[in-house]
Design a protein around this motif. Structure first.
Motif, PDB file in Angstrom:
ATOM      1  N   ASP A   1     -10.826   8.928  -8.162  1.00 12.06           N
ATOM      2  CA  ASP A   1     -11.594   9.428  -7.016  1.00 12.06           C
ATOM      3  C   ASP A   1     -10.664  10.020  -5.957  1.00 12.06           C
ATOM      4  O   ASP A   1     -10.953  11.069  -5.372  1.00 12.06           O
ATOM      5  CB  ASP A   1     -12.415   8.296  -6.392  1.00 12.06           C
TER       6      ASP A   1
ATOM      7  N   CYS B   1      -7.004   0.336  -4.246  1.00 13.57           N
ATOM      8  CA  CYS B   1      -6.225   0.522  -5.480  1.00 13.57           C
ATOM      9  C   CYS B   1      -5.080  -0.483  -5.556  1.00 13.57           C
ATOM     10  O   CYS B   1      -4.872  -1.145  -6.578  1.00 13.57           O
ATOM     11  CB  CYS B   1      -5.630   1.934  -5.511  1.00 13.57           C
TER      12      CYS B   1
ATOM     13  N   LYS C   1     -10.722   4.251  -8.834  1.00 10.64           N
ATOM     14  CA  LYS C   1     -10.515   4.665  -7.440  1.00 10.64           C
ATOM     15  C   LYS C   1      -9.382   5.686  -7.338  1.00 10.64           C
ATOM     16  O   LYS C   1      -9.433   6.594  -6.508  1.00 10.64           O
ATOM     17  CB  LYS C   1     -10.238   3.444  -6.563  1.00 10.64           C
TER      18      LYS C   1
ATOM     19  N   HIS D   1      -9.749   3.874  -0.316  1.00 11.16           N
ATOM     20  CA  HIS D   1      -9.580   3.762  -1.766  1.00 11.16           C
ATOM     21  C   HIS D   1      -8.122   3.467  -2.134  1.00 11.16           C
ATOM     22  O   HIS D   1      -7.854   2.729  -3.092  1.00 11.16           O
ATOM     23  CB  HIS D   1     -10.036   5.047  -2.456  1.00 11.16           C
TER      24      HIS D   1
END
Length: 224
Positions: free
Chosen positions: A191, A141, A188, A137
Motif C-alpha cells: 500500500d 509495518c 501495508k 502504515h
C-alpha cells in the motif's frame, strides 16, 4: 475505492485512540473532584492535612486539563488535514502530531515511537491525509515484524541529498534477509508503495542499521 476513501479507516483508528485518552483524562479529573468534595465535607477537624490533600487533587486536575487541551488541539489539527487535497505539509510537525495522537496504539503493542527533534524541517505540497496514512502504515509495518521489539526512531531527512523521513528501529536485532522478506510480504508495504507512486514520493527499505523505512520527496515537488 481510492486511497483517500480508504483513509477513513485510518482516521477512525487515530480518533478512537485519542478519544480513549480523553476519556482517561476526564475520569482522572472526575475522580479528583470527587476526592476534594469528600475532603471538604470531612473538614479540617477530621483532616489536619486537608489543605495539602486538596492541593494535590488540584495539581492532578490541572495536569490533566493541560493534557486534555493538547489532545483536543492535536485531534482538531488532525481533522483539518482533510480540508484540502493539496496543502503545504511540514514533515516534522505532521509526524509529531500523528505520533502524539497514536502513542497509546503502539504502546499497547509494546513499542515506543521516538521523534528526533528537527530545528529546520522541510515542507512540501502534498495531500496531507495520504501523507499521514503513509507514515501510519510505515509504523505499522515495522511494529508488525515478528521478533523485533525495539523502539522506533523517527528522523527528518533534510540535506542536499534530499528531503524526507526515516522510520527505523533504534536497536535492530534482525538480519537483513529476514527484514527484507518480512517487508516485501507485508500488505501495508505494498500500500505504501502504491500511494507513494501516486504522490511522487519514493519509499525504500533501509536494510542496514538503522534498519527501517525511508520516504523521500521527489525533487519535482515544491519543497521549502
Amino acid at each position: 475505492m481510492n486511497d483517500r476513501d480508504d483513509a477513513a479507516a485510518f482516521f477512525g483508528k487515530v480518533t478512537a485512540s485519542t478519544t480513549h485518552e480523553l476519556q482517561n483524562v476526564l475520569a482522572i479529573i472526575k475522580e479528583n473532584a470527587g476526592l476534594m468534595e469528600d475532603f471538604i465535607q470531612m473538614g479540617p477537624d477530621n483532616l489536619p492535612d486537608l489543605l495539602e490533600r486538596v492541593t494535590r487533587c488540584l495539581g492532578k486536575i490541572k495536569e490533566q486539563s493541560y493534557r486534555g487541551v493538547d489532545l483536543t488541539s492535536g485531534l482538531n489539527g488532525f481533522a483539518h488535514t482533510t480540508d484540502r487535497l493539496l496543502a503545504p505539509v511540514n514533515i516534522y510537525e505532521i509526524a509529531k502530531r500523528l505520533i502524539f495522537l497514536t502513542k497509546r496504539v503502539f504502546l499497547q503493542k509494546g513499542q515506543k515511537i521516538v521523534l528526533i527533534d528537527c530545528k529546520n524541517p522541510p515542507s512540501f505540497e502534498t495531500d496531507p491525509v495520504l501523507f499521514q496514512k503513509i507514515l501510519w502504515h510505515s509504523l505499522e509495518c515495522l511494529v508488525e515484524i515478528p521478533e523485533q521489539k525495539s523502539d522506533i526512531r523517527v528522523t527528518i531527512v533534510n540535506s542536499d541529498a534530499g528531503k524526507g523521513i526515516d522510520l527505523c528501529f533504534e536497536n535492530p536485532t534482525l538480519d537483513t534477509a529476514y527484514f527484507n522478506r518480512q517487508l516485501q510480504e507485508s500488505a501495508k508495504w505494498m500500500d505504501i508503495q502504491t500511494i507513494c507512486k501516486e504522490m511522487n514520493l519514493t519509499p525504500s527499505p533501509l536494510a542496514q542499521a538503522p534498519m527501517g523505512i525511508r520516504i523521500m520527496v521527489e525533487r519535482t515537488l515544491s519543497i521549502q
